[in-house]
Design a protein around this motif. Structure first.
Motif, PDB file in Angstrom:
ATOM      1  N   SER A  11       0.868  -1.112   0.014  1.00 17.85           N
ATOM      2  CA  SER A  11      -0.012   0.072  -0.108  1.00 17.85           C
ATOM      3  C   SER A  11       0.936   1.197  -0.020  1.00 17.85           C
ATOM      4  O   SER A  11       1.707   1.655   0.926  1.00 17.85           O
ATOM      5  CB  SER A  11      -0.875   0.021   1.287  1.00 17.85           C
ATOM      6  OG  SER A  11      -1.671   0.862   1.330  1.00 17.85           O
ATOM      7  N   GLY A  12       0.919   1.952  -1.034  1.00 19.31           N
ATOM      8  CA  GLY A  12       1.785   3.264  -1.247  1.00 19.31           C
ATOM      9  C   GLY A  12       2.839   2.962  -2.275  1.00 19.31           C
ATOM     10  O   GLY A  12       3.716   2.144  -2.259  1.00 19.31           O
ATOM     11  N   ALA A  16       9.638   4.485  -1.257  1.00 19.57           N
ATOM     12  CA  ALA A  16       9.673   3.443  -0.153  1.00 19.57           C
ATOM     13  C   ALA A  16       8.986   2.374  -0.975  1.00 19.57           C
ATOM     14  O   ALA A  16       9.365   0.995  -0.863  1.00 19.57           O
ATOM     15  CB  ALA A  16       9.197   3.729   1.252  1.00 19.57           C
ATOM     16  N   ASP A  35      -1.240   3.138  -5.409  1.00 18.86           N
ATOM     17  CA  ASP A  35      -1.338   4.294  -4.713  1.00 18.86           C
ATOM     18  C   ASP A  35      -2.124   5.136  -5.699  1.00 18.86           C
ATOM     19  O   ASP A  35      -2.362   5.266  -6.845  1.00 18.86           O
ATOM     20  CB  ASP A  35       0.145   4.835  -5.158  1.00 18.86           C
ATOM     21  CG  ASP A  35       0.524   5.973  -4.252  1.00 18.86           C
ATOM     22  OD1 ASP A  35      -0.245   6.927  -4.399  1.00 18.86           O
ATOM     23  OD2 ASP A  35       1.429   6.368  -3.630  1.00 18.86           O
ATOM     24  N   PRO A  36      -3.178   6.170  -4.729  1.00 13.62           N
ATOM     25  CA  PRO A  36      -4.160   6.801  -5.405  1.00 13.62           C
ATOM     26  C   PRO A  36      -3.411   8.040  -6.204  1.00 13.62           C
ATOM     27  O   PRO A  36      -4.184   8.384  -7.217  1.00 13.62           O
ATOM     28  CB  PRO A  36      -4.806   7.338  -4.313  1.00 13.62           C
ATOM     29  CG  PRO A  36      -4.156   7.129  -2.963  1.00 13.62           C
ATOM     30  CD  PRO A  36      -3.081   5.990  -3.434  1.00 13.62           C
ATOM     31  N   ARG A  51      13.018  16.433  -3.910  1.00 10.18           N
ATOM     32  CA  ARG A  51      13.837  16.248  -2.847  1.00 10.18           C
ATOM     33  C   ARG A  51      15.007  15.190  -3.374  1.00 10.18           C
ATOM     34  O   ARG A  51      14.615  14.679  -4.357  1.00 10.18           O
ATOM     35  CB  ARG A  51      13.324  15.560  -1.768  1.00 10.18           C
ATOM     36  CG  ARG A  51      12.230  16.317  -1.014  1.00 10.18           C
ATOM     37  CD  ARG A  51      11.455  15.932   0.362  1.00 10.18           C
ATOM     38  NE  ARG A  51      10.695  14.639  -0.067  1.00 10.18           N
ATOM     39  CZ  ARG A  51       9.827  13.823   0.297  1.00 10.18           C
ATOM     40  NH1 ARG A  51      10.094  13.960   1.469  1.00 10.18           N
ATOM     41  NH2 ARG A  51       9.120  12.956  -0.234  1.00 10.18           N
ATOM     42  N   THR A  52      16.013  15.099  -2.759  1.00  8.17           N
ATOM     43  CA  THR A  52      16.896  13.924  -3.265  1.00  8.17           C
ATOM     44  C   THR A  52      17.122  13.077  -2.094  1.00  8.17           C
ATOM     45  O   THR A  52      16.524  13.634  -0.755  1.00  8.17           O
ATOM     46  CB  THR A  52      18.363  14.648  -3.732  1.00  8.17           C
ATOM     47  OG1 THR A  52      18.897  15.267  -2.567  1.00  8.17           O
ATOM     48  CG2 THR A  52      18.212  15.597  -4.727  1.00  8.17           C
ATOM     49  N   ALA A  54      19.773  10.664  -0.446  1.00  2.00           N
ATOM     50  CA  ALA A  54      21.311  10.401  -0.304  1.00  2.00           C
ATOM     51  C   ALA A  54      21.437   8.838   0.372  1.00  2.00           C
ATOM     52  O   ALA A  54      21.056   8.601   1.495  1.00  2.00           O
ATOM     53  CB  ALA A  54      21.985  11.100   0.936  1.00  2.00           C
ATOM     54  N   THR A 141      -5.744   2.106  -1.328  1.00  2.00           N
ATOM     55  CA  THR A 141      -6.121   1.249  -0.391  1.00  2.00           C
ATOM     56  C   THR A 141      -7.260   1.882   0.349  1.00  2.00           C
ATOM     57  O   THR A 141      -7.317   2.694   0.760  1.00  2.00           O
ATOM     58  CB  THR A 141      -5.187   0.853   0.620  1.00  2.00           C
ATOM     59  OG1 THR A 141      -3.952   0.166   0.010  1.00  2.00           O
ATOM     60  CG2 THR A 141      -5.570  -0.467   1.827  1.00  2.00           C
ATOM     61  N   ASP A 170       2.326   3.503   3.039  1.00  2.00           N
ATOM     62  CA  ASP A 170       1.559   4.641   2.708  1.00  2.00           C
ATOM     63  C   ASP A 170       1.700   5.997   3.510  1.00  2.00           C
ATOM     64  O   ASP A 170       0.622   6.569   3.541  1.00  2.00           O
ATOM     65  CB  ASP A 170       0.059   4.200   2.629  1.00  2.00           C
ATOM     66  CG  ASP A 170      -0.381   3.381   3.749  1.00  2.00           C
ATOM     67  OD1 ASP A 170       0.370   3.292   4.745  1.00  2.00           O
ATOM     68  OD2 ASP A 170      -1.454   2.620   3.655  1.00  2.00           O
ATOM     69  N   PRO A 175      -3.349   5.174   6.084  1.00  2.00           N
ATOM     70  CA  PRO A 175      -4.486   4.611   6.165  1.00  2.00           C
ATOM     71  C   PRO A 175      -4.669   3.089   6.836  1.00  2.00           C
ATOM     72  O   PRO A 175      -5.440   2.769   7.471  1.00  2.00           O
ATOM     73  CB  PRO A 175      -5.185   4.605   4.756  1.00  2.00           C
ATOM     74  CG  PRO A 175      -4.149   5.141   4.002  1.00  2.00           C
ATOM     75  CD  PRO A 175      -2.941   5.568   4.566  1.00  2.00           C
ATOM     76  N   ALA A 297       8.898   2.482   6.581  1.00  2.00           N
ATOM     77  CA  ALA A 297       9.256   3.764   5.926  1.00  2.00           C
ATOM     78  C   ALA A 297       8.227   4.661   7.005  1.00  2.00           C
ATOM     79  O   ALA A 297       7.906   4.501   8.228  1.00  2.00           O
ATOM     80  CB  ALA A 297       8.794   4.060   4.598  1.00  2.00           C
ATOM     81  N   GLU A 298       7.658   5.759   6.284  1.00  2.00           N
ATOM     82  CA  GLU A 298       6.975   6.776   6.971  1.00  2.00           C
ATOM     83  C   GLU A 298       5.857   6.377   7.613  1.00  2.00           C
ATOM     84  O   GLU A 298       5.285   7.048   8.738  1.00  2.00           O
ATOM     85  CB  GLU A 298       6.870   8.201   6.209  1.00  2.00           C
ATOM     86  CG  GLU A 298       8.166   8.889   5.649  1.00  2.00           C
ATOM     87  CD  GLU A 298       8.259  10.286   5.686  1.00  2.00           C
ATOM     88  OE1 GLU A 298       7.084  10.913   5.337  1.00  2.00           O
ATOM     89  OE2 GLU A 298       9.186  10.758   5.715  1.00  2.00           O
ATOM     90  N   ALA A 308      20.467  12.237   6.228  1.00  2.00           N
ATOM     91  CA  ALA A 308      20.037  11.263   5.455  1.00  2.00           C
ATOM     92  C   ALA A 308      19.752   9.833   6.012  1.00  2.00           C
ATOM     93  O   ALA A 308      19.778   8.893   5.690  1.00  2.00           O
ATOM     94  CB  ALA A 308      21.222  10.960   4.475  1.00  2.00           C
ATOM     95  N   LEU A 311      14.898   7.668   4.697  1.00  2.00           N
ATOM     96  CA  LEU A 311      14.525   6.606   3.441  1.00  2.00           C
ATOM     97  C   LEU A 311      15.542   5.354   3.929  1.00  2.00           C
ATOM     98  O   LEU A 311      15.352   4.118   3.662  1.00  2.00           O
ATOM     99  CB  LEU A 311      14.901   7.023   2.141  1.00  2.00           C
ATOM    100  CG  LEU A 311      14.122   5.894   1.298  1.00  2.00           C
ATOM    101  CD1 LEU A 311      12.599   5.786   1.246  1.00  2.00           C
ATOM    102  CD2 LEU A 311      14.639   6.341  -0.279  1.00  2.00           C
ATOM    103  N   ASN A 312      16.929   5.794   4.325  1.00  2.00           N
ATOM    104  CA  ASN A 312      17.745   4.837   4.910  1.00  2.00           C
ATOM    105  C   ASN A 312      17.238   3.986   6.101  1.00  2.00           C
ATOM    106  O   ASN A 312      17.499   2.528   5.629  1.00  2.00           O
ATOM    107  CB  ASN A 312      19.114   5.252   5.107  1.00  2.00           C
ATOM    108  CG  ASN A 312      19.879   5.802   3.562  1.00  2.00           C
ATOM    109  OD1 ASN A 312      20.506   5.170   3.041  1.00  2.00           O
ATOM    110  ND2 ASN A 312      19.760   7.075   3.286  1.00  2.00           N
TER     111      ASN A 312
END
Ligand SMILES: Cc1cc2nc3c(=O)[nH]c(=O)nc-3n(C[C@H](O)[C@H](O)[C@H](O)COP(=O)(O)OP(=O)(O)OC[C@H]3O[C@@H](n4cnc5c(N)ncnc54)[C@H](O)[C@@H]3O)c2cc1C
Length: 400
Positions: A11-12, A16, A35-36, A51-52, A54, A141, A170, A175, A297-298, A308, A311-312
């Motif tokens: 979902s998402g 990530a 992903d909507p 954004r980037t 690293a 979702t 997501d 959600p 992830a988030e 950084a 995401l790592n």
């Protein structure tokens, strides 16, 4: 409207989620990713993610295994030196400058910097090459129903998915996490980040530079040359109202302000993209698993963009999930696997979020005596070689 039966529903489809779909698809699992919001894959299009990321050293092996690294390595800018500059004195000029050099640890750079819009384009292309992976942008979702043996996910187009594991990628308002009733602890700093690209006359020489004064760090991370000029990605963190004021300045005034904030270390900075604004919070989920659900992830953790880590850390989540899934594929998504996932990730995630929270608070300091203390602290950490080395290893995720 369709009925799907897959091993994994991701979902998402942010960076990530796309990574998770490729990681598990390349390992042979059948994956549906939804992903909507369709990803914007053109740098200058409205809504593109400027954004980037690293990617730190440990990321490379996972991306390579998923067939992702091969697609992006030609566009990656290596990060050889992390330079920390304290400019917290009366004038905006460097007073302490410390270089952390990757050669102290190994022959490899600390990591490689890549633009998020480009990651989305290339990661989507990789998913297209994997016959056992389907990516459905424009579909979200909508509902999650779980039992001990499987999960059933309802999608926004009325389709239904039966799967053994739901990977919730997501985002910070996940959600799926909400549907599972998993709570989060959120810290707000009243701070925002401006993210954009610049060009500058003085080359960056693969040095990532983090300049601390007050309000938050001003960080320049190397990018490949842009239109024949040395280029960097900038993340400029400030208190919310100041960030909004900067975001609305005329281009010339903004360029003058950022050149001053950068202590002119790279000469006059010129904008090479739109300016985008991101709210800054820390957030950790109370747990990273629910019945048939793994948070990554988030959806599981959010940190301010320092060192950084965001995401790592997410790739760290996927590394552990993949290891558990490959060790016992028949137990994909069962309670034992997900309990182990939570045990191996949650404590480390909480420790990292706490560490970055501290660094961010130190960087935001307004009062001069405290800023002076920060400079003393930086000098002290740097002068002790073993401490310096441990800090670098921890930053890379090579030590917990
Ligand atoms: C300024 C800035 C700079 C950063 N720099 C770095 C860095 O250098 N290195 C690093 O490691 N990290 C960095 N980060 C962190 C990194 O960008 C984030 O960790 C990462 O982009 C978050 O990815 P995500 O996929 O978890 O979340 P998101 O990008 O928010 O993706 C979540 C996705 O879920 C989708 N979604 C929402 N609702 C649904 C639904 N109902 N169904 C399905 N999908 C749904 C959304 O549309 C979205 O596409 C930075 C962050 C910021 C703010």
């Amino acid at each position: 409207m369709q009925n799907y039966d897959v091993d994994i529903l991701v979902s998402g489809g942010g960076v990530a989620g796309l990574t998770a779909a490729a990681v598990f698809g390349a390992a042979g699992f059948s994956v549906l990713c939804v992903d909507p919001t369709p990803p914007v894959t053109d740098r200058d299009a409205e809504g593109s993610d400027l954004r980037t990321t690293a990617f730190l050293q440990p990321a490379q092996a996972l991306l390579e295994k998923a067939g992702l690294w091969q697609r992006v390595q030609a566009d990656a800018a290596p990060l050889q030196i992390m330079r920390i500059v304290d400019a917290g004195g009366a004038q905006p000029e460097p007073r302490v400058v410390k270089d952390f050099n990757a050669t102290d640890l190994s022959d490899l750079p600390f990591g490689w910097n890549l633009s998020n819009w480009l990651l989305r384009r290339e990661f989507m292309a990789r998913l297209n090459d994997l016959p056992n992976v389907e990516f459905r942008p424009g579909t979200g979702t909508k509902s999650v129903f779980t039992r001990d043996a499987m999960a059933r996910v309802g999608l926004s187009d009325g389709s239904s998915v039966t799967c053994r594991l739901v990977i919730a990628a997501d985002g910070r308002n996940s959600p799926v996490r909400n549907a599972m009733g998993i709570k989060v602890k959120t810290t707000r700093y009243g701070q925002k980040a401006l993210a954009f690209a610049v060009t500058h006359p003085i080359p960056h020489e693969n040095v990532s530079t983090e300049i601390h004064r007050s309000g938050g760090p001003f960080t320049l991370v190397p990018l490949p040359d842009y239109q024949g000029m040395p280029s960097s990605a900038v993340v400029w963190m400030e208190r919310g109202p100041e960030a909004m004021r900067l975001a609305s300045l005329a281009e010339d005034d903004f360029e003058a302000a950022m050149t001053e904030r950068s202590c002119s270390l790279f000469g006059p900075l010129k904008l090479a993209s739109r300016r985008s604004v991101w709210p800054i919070i820390s957030q950790v989920a109370d747990r990273m698993q629910g019945e048939r659900v793994a948070l990554v992830a988030e959806a599981a953790h959010v940190v301010p963009p320092i060192g950084a880590q965001g995401l790592n850390m997410s790739l760290g989540d996927m590394r552990v999930l993949l290891e558990l899934a490959e060790a016992a594929p028949e137990r994909l998504g069962d309670a034992r696997m997900l309990d182990t996932y939570n045990r191996r990730r949650h404590a480390e995630v909480r420790a990292r979020v706490a560490g970055i929270d501290l660094l961010n608070r130190a960087s935001m300091l307004q009062s001069r005596p405290l800023r002076d203390l920060r400079a003393v602290g930086l000098n002290a950490i740097y002068s002790l070689a073993p401490v310096r080395k441990t800090m670098m290893q921890m930053g890379l995720g090579a030590r917990g």
